[in-house]
Design a protein around this motif. Structure first.
Motif, PDB file in Angstrom:
ATOM      1  N   ALA A  20       4.831 -62.353 -17.778  1.00 41.69           N
ATOM      2  CA  ALA A  20       5.482 -61.974 -19.011  1.00 41.69           C
ATOM      3  C   ALA A  20       4.889 -62.567 -20.383  1.00 41.69           C
ATOM      4  CB  ALA A  20       6.908 -62.794 -18.828  1.00 41.69           C
ATOM      5  N   GLN A  21       4.823 -62.163 -21.522  1.00 37.57           N
ATOM      6  CA  GLN A  21       4.188 -62.568 -22.589  1.00 37.57           C
ATOM      7  C   GLN A  21       5.560 -62.887 -23.537  1.00 37.57           C
ATOM      8  OE1 GLN A  21       2.133 -59.474 -24.396  1.00 37.57           O
ATOM      9  NE2 GLN A  21       0.755 -59.481 -22.660  1.00 37.57           N
ATOM     10  N   ASN A  22       6.857 -63.073 -23.082  1.00 33.02           N
ATOM     11  CA  ASN A  22       7.971 -63.297 -23.709  1.00 33.02           C
ATOM     12  C   ASN A  22       8.994 -63.810 -22.797  1.00 33.02           C
ATOM     13  OD1 ASN A  22      10.799 -62.698 -25.070  1.00 33.02           O
ATOM     14  ND2 ASN A  22       9.296 -62.173 -26.756  1.00 33.02           N
ATOM     15  N   ASP A  23       9.800 -64.959 -23.456  1.00 34.65           N
ATOM     16  CA  ASP A  23      10.813 -65.428 -22.353  1.00 34.65           C
ATOM     17  C   ASP A  23      12.028 -64.791 -22.252  1.00 34.65           C
ATOM     18  OD1 ASP A  23       9.042 -67.451 -21.551  1.00 34.65           O
ATOM     19  OD2 ASP A  23       9.733 -68.899 -23.149  1.00 34.65           O
ATOM     20  N   ARG A  24      12.364 -63.996 -23.401  1.00 36.51           N
ATOM     21  CA  ARG A  24      13.653 -63.084 -23.364  1.00 36.51           C
ATOM     22  C   ARG A  24      13.425 -61.558 -23.253  1.00 36.51           C
ATOM     23  NH1 ARG A  24      16.199 -60.573 -27.502  1.00 36.51           N
ATOM     24  NH2 ARG A  24      14.492 -60.800 -28.975  1.00 36.51           N
ATOM     25  N   LEU A  25      12.184 -61.070 -23.668  1.00 35.37           N
ATOM     26  CA  LEU A  25      12.238 -59.533 -23.460  1.00 35.37           C
ATOM     27  C   LEU A  25      11.279 -59.300 -22.273  1.00 35.37           C
ATOM     28  CD1 LEU A  25      11.474 -58.383 -27.166  1.00 35.37           C
ATOM     29  CD2 LEU A  25      13.574 -58.307 -25.993  1.00 35.37           C
ATOM     30  N   TRP A  26      11.219 -58.020 -21.807  1.00 39.83           N
ATOM     31  CA  TRP A  26      10.432 -57.713 -20.556  1.00 39.83           C
ATOM     32  C   TRP A  26       9.220 -57.320 -21.382  1.00 39.83           C
ATOM     33  CZ3 TRP A  26      10.627 -56.868 -15.180  1.00 39.83           C
ATOM     34  CH2 TRP A  26      11.768 -57.460 -14.343  1.00 39.83           C
ATOM     35  N   HIS A  27       8.153 -58.184 -21.511  1.00 40.15           N
ATOM     36  CA  HIS A  27       7.094 -57.685 -22.188  1.00 40.15           C
ATOM     37  C   HIS A  27       5.724 -58.326 -21.630  1.00 40.15           C
ATOM     38  CE1 HIS A  27       5.095 -55.865 -25.832  1.00 40.15           C
ATOM     39  NE2 HIS A  27       4.142 -56.722 -25.603  1.00 40.15           N
ATOM     40  N   GLY A  28       4.828 -57.580 -20.816  1.00 37.26           N
ATOM     41  CA  GLY A  28       3.804 -58.184 -20.220  1.00 37.26           C
ATOM     42  C   GLY A  28       3.234 -57.203 -19.369  1.00 37.26           C
ATOM     43  N   HIS A  29       2.296 -57.643 -18.382  1.00 35.46           N
ATOM     44  CA  HIS A  29       1.676 -56.763 -17.439  1.00 35.46           C
ATOM     45  C   HIS A  29       1.226 -57.504 -16.118  1.00 35.46           C
ATOM     46  CE1 HIS A  29      -2.153 -57.387 -19.180  1.00 35.46           C
ATOM     47  NE2 HIS A  29      -2.827 -57.074 -18.045  1.00 35.46           N
ATOM     48  N   PHE A  30       0.990 -56.479 -15.073  1.00 34.14           N
ATOM     49  CA  PHE A  30      -0.012 -57.156 -13.911  1.00 34.14           C
ATOM     50  C   PHE A  30      -0.635 -56.093 -13.499  1.00 34.14           C
ATOM     51  CE2 PHE A  30       3.826 -55.533 -11.824  1.00 34.14           C
ATOM     52  CZ  PHE A  30       3.332 -54.805 -10.776  1.00 34.14           C
ATOM     53  N   GLU A  31      -1.790 -56.406 -13.078  1.00 40.48           N
ATOM     54  CA  GLU A  31      -2.750 -55.320 -12.459  1.00 40.48           C
ATOM     55  C   GLU A  31      -2.644 -55.419 -10.946  1.00 40.48           C
ATOM     56  OE1 GLU A  31      -6.252 -55.076 -15.565  1.00 40.48           O
ATOM     57  OE2 GLU A  31      -6.374 -56.838 -14.409  1.00 40.48           O
ATOM     58  N   GLY A  32      -2.754 -54.068 -10.344  1.00 44.79           N
ATOM     59  CA  GLY A  32      -2.443 -53.990  -9.185  1.00 44.79           C
ATOM     60  C   GLY A  32      -3.633 -54.725  -8.244  1.00 44.79           C
ATOM     61  N   LYS A  33      -4.881 -54.767  -8.935  1.00 47.85           N
ATOM     62  CA  LYS A  33      -5.849 -55.614  -8.018  1.00 47.85           C
ATOM     63  C   LYS A  33      -5.651 -56.917  -7.953  1.00 47.85           C
ATOM     64  CE  LYS A  33      -8.761 -56.963 -12.186  1.00 47.85           C
ATOM     65  NZ  LYS A  33      -8.331 -58.208 -12.216  1.00 47.85           N
ATOM     66  N   ASP A  34      -4.610 -57.624  -8.505  1.00 44.45           N
ATOM     67  CA  ASP A  34      -4.456 -58.957  -8.453  1.00 44.45           C
ATOM     68  C   ASP A  34      -3.389 -59.021  -7.260  1.00 44.45           C
ATOM     69  OD1 ASP A  34      -6.091 -59.630 -10.471  1.00 44.45           O
ATOM     70  OD2 ASP A  34      -4.507 -59.512 -12.043  1.00 44.45           O
ATOM     71  N   ILE A  35      -2.559 -57.872  -7.036  1.00 50.34           N
ATOM     72  CA  ILE A  35      -1.882 -58.033  -5.778  1.00 50.34           C
ATOM     73  C   ILE A  35      -2.022 -57.295  -4.401  1.00 50.34           C
ATOM     74  CG2 ILE A  35       0.016 -58.750  -7.171  1.00 50.34           C
ATOM     75  CD1 ILE A  35       1.396 -56.006  -6.814  1.00 50.34           C
ATOM     76  N   GLY A  36      -3.339 -56.635  -4.758  1.00 54.13           N
ATOM     77  CA  GLY A  36      -3.847 -55.626  -3.654  1.00 54.13           C
ATOM     78  C   GLY A  36      -3.352 -54.270  -3.484  1.00 54.13           C
ATOM     79  N   THR A  37      -3.017 -53.787  -4.678  1.00 49.59           N
ATOM     80  CA  THR A  37      -2.383 -52.424  -4.458  1.00 49.59           C
ATOM     81  C   THR A  37      -3.197 -51.733  -5.623  1.00 49.59           C
ATOM     82  OG1 THR A  37      -0.481 -51.097  -4.543  1.00 49.59           O
ATOM     83  CG2 THR A  37      -0.432 -52.808  -6.321  1.00 49.59           C
ATOM     84  N   ASN A  38      -3.044 -50.205  -5.678  1.00 46.23           N
ATOM     85  CA  ASN A  38      -3.504 -49.333  -6.580  1.00 46.23           C
ATOM     86  C   ASN A  38      -2.623 -49.066  -7.876  1.00 46.23           C
ATOM     87  OD1 ASN A  38      -6.104 -49.272  -5.260  1.00 46.23           O
ATOM     88  ND2 ASN A  38      -5.256 -47.660  -3.747  1.00 46.23           N
ATOM     89  N   VAL A  39      -1.806 -49.699  -8.294  1.00 47.07           N
ATOM     90  CA  VAL A  39      -0.914 -49.593  -9.493  1.00 47.07           C
ATOM     91  C   VAL A  39      -0.797 -50.554 -10.328  1.00 47.07           C
ATOM     92  CG1 VAL A  39       1.606 -48.967  -9.932  1.00 47.07           C
ATOM     93  CG2 VAL A  39       0.460 -48.010  -7.851  1.00 47.07           C
ATOM     94  N   THR A  40      -0.806 -50.330 -11.469  1.00 42.72           N
ATOM     95  CA  THR A  40      -0.887 -51.430 -12.647  1.00 42.72           C
ATOM     96  C   THR A  40       0.623 -51.286 -13.299  1.00 42.72           C
ATOM     97  OG1 THR A  40      -3.341 -51.984 -12.677  1.00 42.72           O
ATOM     98  CG2 THR A  40      -1.930 -52.338 -14.481  1.00 42.72           C
ATOM     99  N   VAL A  41       1.070 -52.223 -13.536  1.00 42.40           N
ATOM    100  CA  VAL A  41       2.462 -52.137 -14.072  1.00 42.40           C
ATOM    101  C   VAL A  41       2.504 -52.767 -15.733  1.00 42.40           C
ATOM    102  CG1 VAL A  41       4.929 -52.195 -14.132  1.00 42.40           C
ATOM    103  CG2 VAL A  41       3.556 -51.673 -12.092  1.00 42.40           C
ATOM    104  N   LEU A  42       2.958 -52.137 -16.630  1.00 47.78           N
ATOM    105  CA  LEU A  42       3.241 -52.575 -17.928  1.00 47.78           C
ATOM    106  C   LEU A  42       4.564 -52.625 -18.372  1.00 47.78           C
ATOM    107  CD1 LEU A  42      -0.176 -51.805 -18.044  1.00 47.78           C
ATOM    108  CD2 LEU A  42       0.358 -51.797 -20.580  1.00 47.78           C
ATOM    109  N   PHE A  43       5.027 -53.713 -18.808  1.00 48.87           N
ATOM    110  CA  PHE A  43       6.464 -53.794 -19.309  1.00 48.87           C
ATOM    111  C   PHE A  43       6.181 -53.939 -20.837  1.00 48.87           C
ATOM    112  CE2 PHE A  43       6.258 -55.842 -15.240  1.00 48.87           C
ATOM    113  CZ  PHE A  43       7.222 -55.119 -14.457  1.00 48.87           C
ATOM    114  N   TYR A  44       7.166 -52.902 -21.528  1.00 49.71           N
ATOM    115  CA  TYR A  44       6.838 -52.896 -23.152  1.00 49.71           C
ATOM    116  C   TYR A  44       8.387 -52.965 -23.636  1.00 49.71           C
ATOM    117  CZ  TYR A  44       5.786 -51.776 -27.768  1.00 49.71           C
ATOM    118  OH  TYR A  44       5.727 -51.839 -28.992  1.00 49.71           O
ATOM    119  N   ALA A  45       8.374 -54.041 -24.369  1.00 50.08           N
ATOM    120  CA  ALA A  45       9.844 -53.977 -25.104  1.00 50.08           C
ATOM    121  C   ALA A  45       9.533 -54.613 -26.667  1.00 50.08           C
ATOM    122  CB  ALA A  45      10.940 -55.072 -24.488  1.00 50.08           C
ATOM    123  N   THR A  46      10.373 -53.830 -27.575  1.00 50.16           N
ATOM    124  CA  THR A  46      10.390 -54.244 -28.933  1.00 50.16           C
ATOM    125  C   THR A  46      11.620 -53.942 -29.565  1.00 50.16           C
ATOM    126  OG1 THR A  46       9.132 -54.232 -31.006  1.00 50.16           O
ATOM    127  CG2 THR A  46       9.224 -52.198 -29.558  1.00 50.16           C
TER     128      THR A  46
END
Length: 117
Positions: A14-40
């Motif tokens: 997370a890049q924000n304590d309140r909003l769901w904003h940030g991402h993780f890359e699949g390579k960091d958890i051993g999978t082929n999917v990267t997820v971005l959370f965007y909020a504004t």
């Protein structure tokens, strides 16, 4: 089971304590999917025109957005899911009023983005 479960803490992505904003890359958890959370909450704000070499799935969790995917403009709202095909330029902006919250699934183990404007 050949792999162990992986748990990410909010502080891992997370890049924000309140909003769901940030991402993780699949390579960091051993999978082929990267997820971005965007909020504004800012109307008119969103990612600039860009492209990926893989498909991206957009899940609109809250709010309304104007998506540009290739030559098409699509008004989307909470509960809808859109596909941004590989190699097709796309962007979106918050139409408001209020919060836009999306979960964007990249069909890749890493986030690869080329900005176009």
């Amino acid at each position: 089971m050949t792999r162990k479960p992986v748990v990410l803490k909010r502080s891992d992505w997370a890049q924000n304590d309140r909003l769901w904003h940030g991402h993780f890359e699949g390579k960091d958890i051993g999978t082929n999917v990267t997820v971005l959370f965007y909020a504004t909450e800012e109307v008119g704000k969103g990612p600039r025109l860009h492209v990926h070499p893989y498909d991206e799935v957009f899940i609109i969790r809250t709010g309304r957005a104007l998506f540009t995917i290739g030559d098409e403009e699509i008004e989307a709202e909470a509960g809808q899911i859109l596909l941004g095909p590989a190699g097709v330029p796309h962007k979106f902006v918050n139409l408001g009023p209020g919060l836009l919250d999306t979960t964007d699934i990249h069909l890749s183990d890493k986030w690869i983005k080329t900005n176009l404007d």
